[in-house]
Scaffold this motif. Structure first.
Motif, PDB file in Angstrom:
ATOM      1  N   SER A 238      10.299  45.698  88.903  1.00 40.24           N
ATOM      2  CA  SER A 238       9.785  46.026  87.572  1.00 40.24           C
ATOM      3  C   SER A 238       8.704  45.048  87.137  1.00 40.24           C
ATOM      4  O   SER A 238       7.787  45.419  86.403  1.00 40.24           O
ATOM      5  CB  SER A 238      10.942  46.025  86.565  1.00 40.24           C
ATOM      6  N   ALA A 239       8.806  43.791  87.585  1.00 35.48           N
ATOM      7  CA  ALA A 239       7.792  42.803  87.199  1.00 35.48           C
ATOM      8  C   ALA A 239       6.505  42.955  87.983  1.00 35.48           C
ATOM      9  O   ALA A 239       5.491  42.347  87.645  1.00 35.48           O
ATOM     10  CB  ALA A 239       8.352  41.396  87.389  1.00 35.48           C
ATOM     11  N   GLY A 240       6.531  43.761  89.051  1.00 34.94           N
ATOM     12  CA  GLY A 240       5.319  43.964  89.858  1.00 34.94           C
ATOM     13  C   GLY A 240       4.910  42.735  90.629  1.00 34.94           C
ATOM     14  O   GLY A 240       3.742  42.527  90.905  1.00 34.94           O
ATOM     15  N   THR A 241       5.891  41.890  90.991  1.00 37.65           N
ATOM     16  CA  THR A 241       5.558  40.639  91.697  1.00 37.65           C
ATOM     17  C   THR A 241       6.146  40.608  93.093  1.00 37.65           C
ATOM     18  O   THR A 241       6.453  39.542  93.619  1.00 37.65           O
ATOM     19  CB  THR A 241       6.085  39.448  90.889  1.00 37.65           C
TER      20      THR A 241
ATOM     21  N   GLN B 218      -4.879  43.999  96.522  1.00 33.11           N
ATOM     22  CA  GLN B 218      -4.283  44.401  95.252  1.00 33.11           C
ATOM     23  C   GLN B 218      -4.965  43.654  94.104  1.00 33.11           C
ATOM     24  O   GLN B 218      -5.523  42.565  94.291  1.00 33.11           O
ATOM     25  CB  GLN B 218      -2.779  44.111  95.243  1.00 33.11           C
TER      26      GLN B 218
ATOM     27  N   LYS C  12      -4.171  42.535  89.947  1.00 32.45           N
ATOM     28  CA  LYS C  12      -3.150  42.416  88.925  1.00 32.45           C
ATOM     29  C   LYS C  12      -3.794  42.584  87.554  1.00 32.45           C
ATOM     30  O   LYS C  12      -4.722  41.853  87.202  1.00 32.45           O
ATOM     31  CB  LYS C  12      -2.455  41.061  89.032  1.00 32.45           C
TER      32      LYS C  12
ATOM     33  N   SER D 108      -3.107  43.636  83.185  1.00 31.65           N
ATOM     34  CA  SER D 108      -2.239  43.844  82.031  1.00 31.65           C
ATOM     35  C   SER D 108      -2.922  44.862  81.127  1.00 31.65           C
ATOM     36  O   SER D 108      -4.094  44.685  80.754  1.00 31.65           O
ATOM     37  CB  SER D 108      -2.002  42.534  81.265  1.00 31.65           C
TER      38      SER D 108
ATOM     39  N   VAL E 280       2.033  46.848  79.919  1.00 32.81           N
ATOM     40  CA  VAL E 280       2.501  46.691  81.291  1.00 32.81           C
ATOM     41  C   VAL E 280       1.647  45.633  81.992  1.00 32.81           C
ATOM     42  O   VAL E 280       0.473  45.458  81.681  1.00 32.81           O
ATOM     43  CB  VAL E 280       2.416  48.025  82.085  1.00 32.81           C
ATOM     44  N   THR E 281       2.276  44.905  82.894  1.00 31.46           N
ATOM     45  CA  THR E 281       1.593  43.971  83.799  1.00 31.46           C
ATOM     46  C   THR E 281       2.045  44.312  85.206  1.00 31.46           C
ATOM     47  O   THR E 281       3.240  44.254  85.501  1.00 31.46           O
ATOM     48  CB  THR E 281       1.935  42.512  83.460  1.00 31.46           C
ATOM     49  N   GLU E 282       1.089  44.622  86.054  1.00 35.57           N
ATOM     50  CA  GLU E 282       1.480  45.187  87.346  1.00 35.57           C
ATOM     51  C   GLU E 282       0.381  44.909  88.379  1.00 35.57           C
ATOM     52  O   GLU E 282      -0.796  44.766  88.048  1.00 35.57           O
ATOM     53  CB  GLU E 282       1.703  46.699  87.198  1.00 35.57           C
ATOM     54  N   TRP E 283       0.823  44.829  89.640  1.00 36.82           N
ATOM     55  CA  TRP E 283      -0.122  44.777  90.764  1.00 36.82           C
ATOM     56  C   TRP E 283      -0.463  46.199  91.166  1.00 36.82           C
ATOM     57  O   TRP E 283       0.436  47.006  91.405  1.00 36.82           O
ATOM     58  CB  TRP E 283       0.503  44.046  91.965  1.00 36.82           C
ATOM     59  N   PHE E 284      -1.745  46.510  91.272  1.00 36.30           N
ATOM     60  CA  PHE E 284      -2.203  47.831  91.667  1.00 36.30           C
ATOM     61  C   PHE E 284      -2.876  47.730  93.043  1.00 36.30           C
ATOM     62  O   PHE E 284      -3.693  46.833  93.284  1.00 36.30           O
ATOM     63  CB  PHE E 284      -3.196  48.406  90.644  1.00 36.30           C
TER      64      PHE E 284
END
Length: 1810
Positions: free
Chosen positions: A1671-1674, A1685, A1687, A1689, A1799-1803
């Motif tokens: 969920s944290a995208g880490t 990737q 990152k 927000s 949201v904060t995520e790696w794309f």
């Protein structure tokens, strides 16, 4: 072919290239010139004076007598003409005399130099290829580079490994020179199989090569300066594919050892080295020359995905059995008294076929020896390989040569047997008698018994009897081999033994995971008795690393006589295993084609008796037909612009379709961007990997090149897998446009019963290009002809055959002169109407002189079995004895849309949906009122590869799309739907196939002398839907217990057909059939009865047929669900509880597209795993579909219906989730109303009707085979031993069926009065049977039940794989005085182990070890890592030339929590000789356990620089399944380069004891041992002493990947030989247990009813910290995965009404340079034509993991964000003009992001094309 016979030596002058011309000139001088006079002759002077006087006298007389000048001129002309004619005649005579002499001289000269000419001069079928030599000269420098790599990387390591004295050998210089290899001739073989090209290259190489080698240990230098090589190399191009590069791989080898001459430098020094001093110059050249001689091959793959091992070591072509019988008239070599007395010889023979050599025994003092010996040789290539026979006289000193002979084994293959005398060459006299037999390789055991009997009657003088089969063992690799003493890695090699023959593999140095990739071949005398013994040993041959024994008999029962799998090694590590592919082929001598007293015709290579049938290659008649229907195009790009582009025009599109080398071009549609073609094309294809269908669209222009309008590619494999595809394909490389194609791989059948339906279906088709679909494919194989007439000149003809069907003609090759030509060629024709077409075969001499013809009407094949005609045909117009042998095979093409097409041909899905769903799609489409009837019959519907039912528009409905349309007029919205009257009128037919009895035995043994059994299975057909049961092995009374459901609309005349077959390797045998009328089933509602099989002697089948009533209330739902839980079927079917009917009417106020235009709305309905799609409506915000669908509902309280709306399936427009449970509270279970759409506009709605029908089955209990009448509460035990044995035998002959389950007893251990009850789920078919002569009724036990007990409720459990282990505690009445413990008592250490997970990510700044030019130029390294802990070592893959490598590999190891071990990491640079050290470090295990999770860089010690990035995790264990779904999700999100899959759980198993095990067949108690299997992991317990109640008290652990699907298998056996019983425990059963623990007695399947085992199974879920990172995208990122990737927000500030975007960082960016990349991030909000929203970050220099941390804001109302898409591009600031600008992109739909919460995520970054 050129002979090896030596010719007399010639003068040196003959070697000059101008010798022939010199000799010819000298001959001319001798013939034309006379000898010159030595002086002046007086007679000659007088004769000259006389001729002058004679010439002048007529002139004088003419003047003296005044004669007319004209008369004088006329006389002179006459004289001149006569003189000219005379001289011409004399010249002709002289020329004739000279020609005769010259011809004699020329023939003599040519015969002398014939062997010196290249092959293309001697042979007319060998061609000269000068162009190829020019190409070789051009590419020779690059060949030199490859040879340097081959010598350094391949040959040098193998030499170093061959001897300890050569470990310092290296090549110091490799220069292939500037003289290229020449091909002096090339020959192409046309008689080989279709899937390959076979070439013979006659090569000659005289090169100025310079190769220097050095052995540093002995200070020795040597080399090569010049090489000469001559020989014939065979090149095989296979497989042939339908795409570039056409050829899948190139295989090269020498059939015979080439002639090799090497000019050595320093060879004397080299041979002084220990280990080489026993070698000679010739031995070295022999070793080098045999590097590419059969069976060695060089394989160069050109496309990925090929089985290179099979190409490198293919199955042999066959085996030749050589009978060396006798010899006669051999030369006498043994003389006595210094030659005064002539003696005889002591002859023996040496036979060679390639590297296979045999030596006969010698016969003393004879010139006519009789050997009578037999040898068997493996033939790899024909034509080409030869049998060489040399005869010698045995002498004490040097043996004398007595002669030699050769024979091409291709002649033996054609003749099958050759029995003849062969004259010996290179000697005065002598001949040898040989009998040669060609043994074909059969992939079945049908002829094995006959072969073994025949071999018993063969008597030979050699020790080895005739072989009945050959065994090919492909040794691939091994894993997890044990370490050597001292914890060192072994150097494994393998010894393979069959009987007394042992062969060894190569040695893989220092590894526990060796890869050999070698093949070995053994002759097998009796496959039923022999074994394959495999020993894995260290290189010293002393320490054994593992053993394995495979009985060859095991292959006899396997498919295709092969085993291709992993094998667990015995006497090895717990995880040690080896991968082996073993292939058995039976050796068959086809005696039917051999006449008695065979005498081979050596000229033609044919036996005198003609074969009765053809023998085509197995690939014959395997082609299929691809039907391509080009319907229409939409939204194509306009290319014809007017007024210099100011006025936008249209296009004149046409399509080009390329497939399998054929190109089709459609007609041009003038001025249309939405063209309709409606054209059909057909192409015949062979299923080869890599083929693609290419479609290109062009705009037709009159004056210039046609404009490109897009292309698309479709993989043929996808078409074949789906069978039928109807969809729109988007064109690539253009802005817009798509094509509507229908692609069908048309199924073929070998039956003519559907011919009328096919022809009627074809008659309804109409296409614009006038194409007519084919009704069938005709395969023709023309093998040979015989008795053809000779030409008028008396010579044999050069025969070719022309084969014609309709307008299609094919020609064979033209054979050499013979009256019995052989072609062996195959052709394929498309048949329009088999009743009218005819096949015409015309034979002629060189296509000019007719010889004969043959006409075969195709209709004659319709009455033949399997539509095949294979025989000799007499030729018309030829001699009476003239005939031709051919095979004609017809296969009918049944389209999936043809009425009555088989189920498989209808629609094929990747995941095989139920036939009910397929029927549902078709009915739905035909009910749809919005689909107009097309003018052309095309495709109605299809099902996509993901179970999507796409309802496509027809070609006639395609209209030109308008770029802009006016808004739709206001529509009055109806309150409810108005479905058709037939809506929800379908019903459900439930079929339960229980069992059968008294079936016919089809599998007889020993030619019917011993009666066998059958392997029955059933096929149930209902309309167009067919179900097939599983196969029950060797049983005439099978029990299936399988359930099938099909949704039907009752139709008159419908029937249910049941057919039974016996499963065989080739064609399944028929066991009977019967039919049941649907009307009778619907009338009776429920039927449970036996049905007698028709068309067979005996047999009956028990079926339960139920037309399940439907009710519109939920009163009976609980009873339906309870009954559902009680039923369990072997095919895992779950009865449906209800039917859900859905009618999608229309939608209203849908949102506009991003471009502002109205959407083309389509609706996708998903229910469970079933998905349907509606049609796509024209542009409108209020689309109407009016389509109906139905779904099978398993649990109405849990399942839900999801409706997704989108524009043309790409832009989402809203969705609706409708839980089925909401219908349970509605009147009549009907919901009919407008419903709001989520994710759309507030006013967007959809009108649909959902109607639920509960299936109120009449079944009151779970159906069981042979239901007994006994009471369910009755105590049942079997005491009669005869009945018990019969019951056990019946159990073993069936698949796992329902087992008895005992009710739980509440008695304490002190009360030995537990009640054992037999539930109603016990298979009565195995318990109570009709009495026969050999059987008795089982009797009831007379044991009394102690104590007062109340009748207990019986738990009905299933005996299938999912519920085999359902059992309760204390189930058996123990013996007097014996108290069984209720639970296990494991040790305190049980289940205390934990799992260590090591994630090797990357490294940085490693030391460069590979320096160039003596260290002047700094190189790089080829790093890899070794990880050691305890006795286990992991080794990463090697990263070539990289000081910052990225591995991304994961390893797992189970260890004790109290271990004090260290984890050792070592990095090395891979080198050819010794690997260089790159650093090390170690980590204490207790520190990892204490920290639980560590992600950091570790510095390498003992080196200058270097860091390694590791993630070390001691994974916590939990005894709860709450987090299991997240753990399994983690598996799907992680991907590692070493293909590792993270473990989801640990399973600990404590096996304590068993009791009441059955006795052995001998009556003795068993020596019980248990084998535990989970996945690919297997453990064995100790073997107990003889007892039927053994105790083990052992525990094991397993790594569980997926607890929901894996299962534990426990097998008990006596001495690991005789099975006692087994237990199947699905791991998912533990998920429902408290603390995930199962500890109890469990019944054994396949044993006595009272046999049980006590075990404890404890599951521990691995709750990795990475689960929380999802969920944290880490999650840890694979450093080189994809393009990298970014990152981000994303959030929305409501008060400021701003969209906020923060760019944090990037990681693992893709770079072409090793030094990093200059990158920045660019943002853009779409749609934005002016790019006003474009923003970008600062540039980060030379960093693949840059950090930005920059914030960007956009002024944007919240309601507009749902229509925006954020485009994020990571760009390369330092790219050149031609370089790549964008590293990767990602597009984020803001409507799908929760911007309020943020949201904060790696794309993940993707390519632009994606």
């Amino acid at each position: 072919m050129q002979t090896d016979k030596s010719e007399p030596s010639e003068p040196k002058g003959a070697e000059s290239p101008t010798t022939g011309d010199t000799e010819k000139t000298g001959l001319d001088t001798q013939v034309k010139e006379a000898p010159k006079p030595k002086g002046i002759s007086a007679v000659a002077v007088l004769w000259t004076f006389g001729k002058c006087l004679g010439a002048l006298l007529p002139v004088y007389l003419a003047g003296y007598y005044r004669v007319s000048t004209g008369l004088l001129v006329c006389g002179m002309m006459v004289y001149t003409g006569w003189k000219h004619a005379r001289e011409a005649k004399e010249a002709r005579l002289k020329s004739a005399i000279y020609f005769d002499n010259d011809q004699e001289f020329t023939s003599t000269g040519v015969s002398k130099i014939k062997r010196d000419l290249p092959a293309w001069v001697n042979f007319p079928d060998v061609e000269k290829v000068e162009w190829l030599n020019k190409v070789l000269q051009q590419v020779w420098p690059f060949v030199g580079q490859y040879m340097e790599k081959l010598l350094v990387e391949t040959i040098a390591p193998s030499i170093r490994a061959s001897s300890t004295h050569l470990q310092t050998l290296s090549f110091t210089k490799v220069d292939m020179g500037n003289k290229a290899m020449k091909v002096v001739g090339i020959k192409a073989h046309t008689e080989n199989e279709k899937g390959q090209v076979l070439l013979d290259l006659y090569i000659s190489y005289v090169g100025n090569v310079e190769i220097n080698v050095e052995v540093k240990r002995y200070f020795c230098k040597a080399g090569v300066k010049g090489i000469q090589l001559q020989g014939m190399m065979r090149v095989i191009l296979e497989p042939l594919i339908g795409d570039v590069p056409i050829v899948g791989a190139v295989t090269m080898f020498f059939i015979r050892r080439p002639q090799l001459d090497i000019n050595w430098t320093g060879l004397t020094n080299l041979l002084d080295i220990p280990g080489l001093n026993v070698m000679s110059d010739s031995m070295i050249m022999d070793a080098i020359a045999s590097f590419l001689v059969l069976p060695n091959r060089l394989v160069v793959p050109l496309v990925p995905g090929l089985h290179v091992a099979q190409l490198r070591s293919p199955l042999p072509r066959g085996v030749v059995r050589i009978h060396l019988l006798e010899a006669q008239n051999l030369a006498a070599k043994d003389n006595y008294v210094k030659g005064v007395m002539a003696g005889l010889s002591d002859p023996y023979a040496i036979l060679r076929v390639g590297p296979q050599t045999f030596t006969s025994r010698h016969i003393d003092n004879t010139d006519a020896p009789k050997w009578g010996e037999m040898y068997e040789v493996i033939v790899h290539e024909v034509p080409g390989q030869e049998l060489e026979v040399e005869v010698y006289d045995k002498d004490p000193d040097q043996d004398d040569f007595l002669g030699r002979t050769k024979l091409d084994l291709g002649i033996v293959k054609k003749s099958i047997a050759v029995d003849d005398w062969f004259t010996l060459k290179d000697t005065k006299s002598g001949r040898v008698h040989l009998r040669l037999e060609w043994l074909a390789l059969l992939p079945s055991t049908d002829q094995l018994e006959q072969i073994l009997k025949r071999n018993e009657s063969v008597t030979v003088k050699t020790e080895d009897p005739p072989s009945s089969a050959i065994l090919v063992v492909y040794l691939d690799k091994a894993e997890a081999l044990p370490m050597k003493k001292g914890n060192k890695e072994p150097s494994p090699m393998v010894q393979l033994s069959v009987q007394d023959i042992t062969k060894e593999s190569k040695t893989c140095l220092t590894t526990v995971n060796p890869e050999w990739a070698e093949a070995f071949t053994f002759f097998i005398h009796d496959p039923r008795k022999q074994d394959i013994a495999i020993q894995v040993k260290d290189a010293d041959r002393v320490q054994t690393l593992g053993t394995l024994t495979i009985p060859v008999s095991r292959l006899l029962s396997s498919a295709s006589l092969s085993l291709d799998q992993w094998f667990q090694l015995d006497n090895s590590g717990s995880a040690s295993r080896i991968y082996i592919n073993t292939v058995l082929r039976v050796l068959w001598l086809d005696e039917e084609h051999i006449a008695s007293g065979v005498s081979s015709n050596m000229a033609a290579g044919l036996s005198e008796e003609l074969p009765q049938q053809t023998s085509p290659h197995p690939s014959f008649a395997t082609e299929g037909l691809l039907r391509i229907h080009l319907l229409a195009g939409q939204n194509l790009v306009p290319k014809d612009n007017l007024m210099g582009g100011m006025v936008k025009g249209k296009s004149d599109p046409y399509a080009k379709i390329n497939m399998g080398g054929e190109t089709f071009t459609s007609h041009v549609v003038q001025g249309n961007l939405n063209p309709t073609w409606n054209e059909m094309y057909e192409v015949i294809l062979t299923q080869l990997p890599g083929q693609e269908l290419h479609v290109e669209v062009f705009d037709k222009d009159m004056d210039m090149k046609d404009d490109f309008m897009g292309r698309l590619k479709i993989n043929l494999k996808d078409i074949i897998d789906s069978q039928y595809t109807d969809q729109w394909y988007t064109l690539s490389d253009v802005r817009c446009g798509r094509l509507h194609l229908v692609l069908e791989w048309v199924p073929t059948v070998s039956q003519s019963d559907r011919l009328e339906d096919v022809l009627q279906f074809i008659s309804k088709q109409s296409y614009q290009n006038k194409a007519v679909p084919s009704a069938g494919l005709l395969f023709v194989y023309i093998e040979q002809a015989d008795g053809l007439p000779v030409k008028k000149s008396g010579k044999d003809p050069k025969v070719g055959a022309e084969i014609t069907l309709g307008e299609t003609s094919r020609k064979t090759t033209v054979c050499d002169r013979t009256t019995s030509p052989q072609w062996n060629e195959a052709f394929c024709f498309q048949v329009r109407d088999p009743r009218k077409d005819s096949l015409v075969v015309k034979l002629s001499h060189s296509w000019t002189l007719p010889i004969g013809s043959l006409v075969v009407p195709v209709r004659e094949l319709l009455s033949e079995p399997d539509l095949v005609l294979d025989q000799w045909f007499h030729l018309d117009g030829a001699s009476p004895e003239s005939q031709v042998l051919l095979r004609a095979e017809l296969k009918m093409l049944i389209s999936s849309k043809c009425p009555g097409a088989p189920e498989k041909a209808k629609v094929t899905l990747v995941s095989d949906p139920s036939p009910a769903q397929l029927k549902q799609v078709t009915d739905t489409v035909m009910r749809s009122s919005s689909v107009d009837t097309p003018p052309v019959e095309t495709v109605v519907s299809s099902v996509s590869l993901h179970k999507d039912a796409d309802v496509k528009e027809k070609a006639g409905d395609v209209t030109e799309e308008k770029l802009e349309e006016s808004p739709s007029p206001a529509i009055t919205r109806p309150a409810h739907t108005s479905p058709d009257l037939s809506f929800a009128s379908e019903g459900l037919l439930r079929i339960i196939l229980l069992e059968a009895q008294s079936l016919v035995a089809k599998d007889n043994m020993m030619s019917g002398l011993v009666k066998g059994k059958s392997d029955p299975y059933g096929k149930i057909s209902v309309g167009e839907v067919t179900f097939r049961s599983n196969v029950i092995k060797e049983n005439l009374n099978p029990v299936w217990n399988e359930m099938y459901e099909v949704v039907l609309r009752p139709q008159p005349g419908q029937e249910v057909q049941v057919e039974l077959f016996d499963k065989d390797m080739d064609k399944d045998d028929f066991l009977g059939r019967f039919k049941i009328s649907m009307a009778d089933i619907i009338r009776s509602q429920y039927t449970d009865q036996w049905y007698t099989l028709n068309e067979v002697k005996s047999g009956r089948v028990r079926l339960i047929l139920e037309w399940v009533p439907e009710v519109s209330h939920n009163d009976t739902l609980d009873q339906v669900m309870q009954m559902q839980s009680l039923q369990c079927y072997q095919n895992k079917a779950v009865p449906s509880a209800a039917l859900l009917f859905v009618y999608v009417d229309r939608a209203h106020s849908l949102p506009f597209k991003k471009s502002g235009s109205e959407p083309k709305a389509g609706a996708e309905l998903a229910f469970g795993k079933t998905t349907y799609k509606t049609k796509v409506c024209d542009r409108s915000r209020s689309p109407q579909w009016k389509e109906a669908f139905y779904f099978l509902v398993r649990d109405p309280r849990e399942e839900m219906l999801i409706v997704k709306l989108s524009s043309a399936w790409d832009q989402p427009m809203g969705s609706l989730v409708l839980p089925v449970r909401e219908l349970l509270s509605e009147p009549q279970l009907v919901l009919d109303q407008w419903m709001h759409l989520d994710g759309a506009l507030p006013e967007s709605e959809i009108l649909l009707r959902a109607e639920l029908k509960i299936l109120n089955s009449r079944m009151t209990e779970a159906p069981q085979p042979s239901v007994t009448g006994s009471k369910k509460e009755e105590l049942v035990t079997i005491t009669d031993k005869t009945s018990k044995a019969a019951s056990e035998e019946e159990k073993h002959s069936q698949l796992p069926t329902h087992e008895s389950v005992a009710a739980a007893s509440k008695s304490t251990p002190a009360e030995p009065s537990a009640i054992h009850t037999a539930s109603d789920t016990f298979p009565a078919a195995a318990l109570l049977k009709e009495p026969t002569d050999a059987e008795e009724h089982p009797t009831q036990s007379n044991k009394a039940v102690k104590g007062d007990t109340e009748p207990q409720q019986i738990q009905t459990k299933c005996g299938g794989l999912d519920d085999l282990t359902h059992a309760t505690e204390l189930k058996e009445i123990p013996k007097a005085g014996e108290v069984l413990p209720p639970h296990t008592k494991p040790s305190q250490d049980f289940g205390k182990e934990g799992l260590l997970r090591i994630h090797l990510l990357e490294a940085q700044k490693l030391v460069a070890k590979d320096n160039l030019m003596g260290g002047m130029v700094k190189g790089k390294s080829d790093p890899y890592v070794k990880i050691s802990i305890g006795g286990v070592t992991f080794k990463s893959r090697i990263i070539k030339e990289n000081l910052n490598p990225t591995w991304n590999e994961m390893y797992e190891l189970v260890l004790s929590e109290h271990s004090v071990q260290e984890i050792k990491f070592e990095a090395f640079d891979k080198d050819i000789d010794s690997d260089d050290f790159l650093g090390r470090f170690s980590i204490k295990l207790n520190e990892v356990i204490r920290s639980q999770y560590t992600d950091q860089w570790y510095t390498l010690n003992d080196v200058k620089s270097g860091q390694v990035h590791l993630i070390l995790e001691w994974v916590p264990k939990v005894s709860s399944s709450a987090r299991l779904d997240q753990v399994l999700q983690l598996q799907t999100l992680q991907s590692y380069q070493n293909k590792a899959v993270p473990t989801a759980a640990l399973l600990f198993v404590h096996l304590e004891r068993a009791h009441s095990l059955p006795l052995k067949k001998s009556g003795k108690e068993p020596k019980a041992g248990a084998k535990l299997i989970l996945g690919e992991t297997t453990y064995k317990t100790k073997m107990c002493d003889r007892s039927n109640s053994p105790q083990w008290n052992e525990w094991f652990y397993f790594l569980v990947r997926d607890p929901k699907h894996q299962m534990l298998l426990v097998k008990l056996s006596s001495g690991w030989v005789q099975p006692i019983g087994n237990l199947v425990l699905p791991v998912k059963e533990l998920l429902a247990k408290p603390q995930l623990v199962l500890d109890q007695w469990l019944d054994l399947d396949g044993a006595s009813p009272e046999s049980q085992i006590l075990l404890r199974a404890e599951l521990k879920i691995l709750n990795s910290k990475m689960v929380d990172m999802i969920s944290a995208g880490t999650l840890p990122c694979a450093a080189s995965a994809g393009n990298g990737q970014v990152k981000l927000s994303l959030s929305y500030a409501s008060q400021e009404r701003k969209l906020i975007i923060i760019v944090h960082a990037c990681r693992s960016l893709l770079s072409q340079s090793k030094d990093g990349v200059d990158s920045y991030v660019s943002l853009l909000l779409l749609p934005d034509k002016t790019k006003a929203t474009k923003k970008k970050t600062a540039v980060k220099k030379r960093d693949l993991n840059p950090e930005y941390n920059e914030r960007f804001e956009y002024d944007l109302p919240m309601e507009e964000t749902r229509f925006k898409c954020l485009s994020v591009s990571v760009k390369n600031n330092s790219s050149s003009f031609r370089g790549r600008d964008i590293i990767g992109q990602v597009q984020i739909e803001l409507a799908e992001v929760d911007l309020i919460s943020g949201v904060t995520e790696w794309f993940t970054l993707k390519d632009e094309a994606e």
